[in-house]
Design an enzyme around this catalytic site. Structure first.
Site, PDB file in Angstrom:
ATOM      1  N   ASP A  50      70.322  -6.771 -46.911  1.00 17.95           N
ATOM      2  CA  ASP A  50      70.562  -6.494 -45.086  1.00 17.95           C
ATOM      3  C   ASP A  50      69.806  -5.385 -45.333  1.00 17.95           C
ATOM      4  OD1 ASP A  50      70.184  -4.258 -47.456  1.00 17.95           O
ATOM      5  OD2 ASP A  50      72.264  -4.071 -46.831  1.00 17.95           O
ATOM      6  N   SER A  82      46.178  -5.219 -36.445  1.00 22.92           N
ATOM      7  CA  SER A  82      47.199  -6.049 -37.724  1.00 22.92           C
ATOM      8  C   SER A  82      48.954  -5.001 -37.527  1.00 22.92           C
ATOM      9  CB  SER A  82      46.607  -5.283 -38.972  1.00 22.92           C
ATOM     10  OG  SER A  82      47.310  -6.102 -40.126  1.00 22.92           O
ATOM     11  N   HIS A 140      39.976 -11.042 -38.999  1.00 22.56           N
ATOM     12  CA  HIS A 140      40.732  -9.903 -38.394  1.00 22.56           C
ATOM     13  C   HIS A 140      40.415  -8.638 -38.125  1.00 22.56           C
ATOM     14  CE1 HIS A 140      45.202  -8.989 -39.203  1.00 22.56           C
ATOM     15  NE2 HIS A 140      44.901  -7.744 -40.476  1.00 22.56           N
TER      16      HIS A 140
END
Length: 514
Positions: free
Chosen positions: A436, A213, A489
């Site tokens: 940023d 993951s 998953h």
């Protein structure tokens, strides 16, 4: 998208292979001082000490590396390693504050002194520690047959200077906390891994990395900025979207589609829960303050109830866990005339399913994992509002429609309703507006990748979208894909070693190319 329109008969697995030149094994050593960069962006700079002071087999310790003694669980031997690393690799390491990184070495009993190749496991998250082995089972059992396994708690988790509800309270302002968090993303997790590798692996050789993951996201960052440290890479449900800017909007738009499908499957399996969930939503909406108090002091609201999908809709046996929760949602009326109440069992289970009290880092950093030079601006919350009220729990209950649960998403109101997160609300807003963020991937390097990579891509993955994973796979040269809907998953954990074994077979020649 393919994940939305595949026929029900699509149940067999298949493989894809992107052919490039034969894989060379990258074994070059890290130079004394390395500068990792993307274009004109200087990411990190750090000094790598000589391997002369590191060797895991002889148990050597040094000022920045302390090795523990061996201990045992059934069929395994384990020992701890603690490394003192810079918080900020972009400045002089002597000037940077220090944090501790914890890693656990795991081998099959009797193999402690054997010269085994190294396998680093990168845990999913962000913000979760590595598993704590109690026996030799599952993928760990398979891995330890041929590897010396390193379970590294990523910075801020487990025993690696953990950022907990209590430890984060030491910061005097939200600005200071948010500024500290910028050092806890995949770029620095990779820097920590490299710091450990040259001190642990004999001759500072490359190692194999297994990323589950979010750990797979980190592994792709590793391929981008430090491929010389990698022998081969295994990805399980962990191929990220790597476009510049913030990809969160793209991720959530396609993920909402899969979440709706998962809801439909859940209610098809348990149609009786449609009415039960509607009743709970109506009860919560009619309660004073729009919800009921949770054991911790938070509040359970209709929109908070929907977040149960995060832990229950996308993993093996998740449907069953969710159904069993709603089986016990109401207290019995023992004394005639007593009001109807949601049970303590349900409220307590709800809080435990979220784990924000033990792993708050997940909530604070979640959307930032998609950001490169752009802010997320509470992406999941914005994209949710585009779905024409499909996820409006109160209206759904009033209109007799199934109430849809949400998936892997963090919403700003969680920092009001979840007690453990309240004091970090201001920091969360600062992080959501931060622009940023440094780059996490280098597409040019990935396009010219020479490290062998094998990836399990789960066709019905609710967390890492199939379509986006396929788009990224075309950017990683030489990657081999195993596409399957046999697992969700959590396939690495649920497969009992089969997923790990399959991927290793793809890389060592035991699985045919076509």
């Amino acid at each position: 998208m393919l994940a939305s329109h595949a026929p029900p008969s699509f149940i067999n697995t298949f493989k894809l292979f992107r052919s490039h030149s034969p894989y060379p094994r990258v074994v070059s050593l890290v130079s004394a001082t390395r500068f990792l960069s993307v274009g004109n962006h200087r990411i990190t700079a750090r000094t790598v000490t000589s391997m002369a002071e590191a060797n895991s087999i002889d148990g050597h310790s040094s000022p920045d590396h302390v090795t523990g003694s061996w201990s045992s669980v059934p069929e395994l031997r384990l020992r701890s390693h603690r490394f003192t690393v810079p918080l900020d690799y972009s400045i002089d390491p002597h000037a940077s504050p220090k944090i501790s990184i914890f890693a656990r070495e795991v081998v099959t009993a009797g193999k402690e002194d054997q010269p085994l190749p190294y396998l680093l496991f990168l845990q999913g998250g962000p913000g979760f520690e590595c598993p704590r082995p109690t026996e030799s089972s599952g993928w760990i059992h398979k891995a330890c047959k041929e590897f010396r396994l390193i379970l590294m708690d990523q910075r801020g988790t487990g025993l690696s200077t953990p950022l907990t509800v209590s430890s984060m309270s030491q910061f005097k302002s939200a600005e200071d906390l948010a500024d500290y968090f910028k050092h806890f993303r995949a770029d620095n997790i990779v820097n920590d891994a490299e710091f450990i590798r040259v001190r642990l692996v004999p001759d500072a050789g490359p190692w194999t990395v297994l990323g589950q993951s979010y750990g797979g996201f980190c592994a792709v960052t590793y391929l981008s900025f430090a491929p010389q440290g990698l022998k081969q890479v295994l990805l399980t449900g962990g191929i990220p979207s790597i476009k510049n800017g913030c990809t969160a909007d793209t991720v959530y738009r396609v993920c909402f589609e899969q979440i709706i499908l998962q809801n439909e499957k859940y209610y098809k399996r348990y149609p009786q829960d449609i009415e039960i969930v509607q009743e709970v939503v109506n009860y919560l909406a009619a309660s004073e303050g729009g919800g009921v108090l949770l054991p911790s002091g938070g509040i359970l609201t209709p929109r908070g109830l929907q977040t149960l999908g995060l832990s229950c809709l996308g993993s093996s046996a998740g449907f069953e866990r969710l159904h069993y929760m709603f089986e016990g949602v109401w207290d019995p009326v023992i004394v005639p005339g007593s009001p109807k109440r949601i049970s303590y069992y349900f409220l307590n289970t709800f809080e435990k399913s979220l784990a924000f009290d033990t792993n708050p880092l997940y909530a604070l950093l979640h959307e930032s994992i998609y950001c490169q030079g752009a802010s997320s601006r509470w992406s999941a919350n914005r994209i949710r509002s585009e779905d024409e009220g499909k996820f409006d729990a109160i209206n759904a209950a009033k209109e007799g429609r199934p109430v849809l649960f949400t998936g892997e998403m963090i919403f700003p109101w969680m920092f009001d309703e979840i007690h453990a997160l309240r004091k970090f609300k201001d920091a969360a807003h600062i992080l959501a507006e931060k622009q940023d963020w440094l780059p996490l991937y280098d597409t040019d390097v990935l396009n010219n990748n020479k490290v062998p990579v094998a990836a399990a891509v789960y066709y019905e993955d609710m967390f890492v979208n199939f379509k986006l994973a396929m788009e990224t796979s075309h950017q990683i040269a030489g990657i081999r894909l195993w596409i399957t809907n046999e697992y969700m998953h959590s396939g690495l954990r649920d497969g009992g070693g089969k997923v790990f074994e399959h991927l290793m077979g793809m890389l060592n020649g035991k699985k045919p190319l076509f």
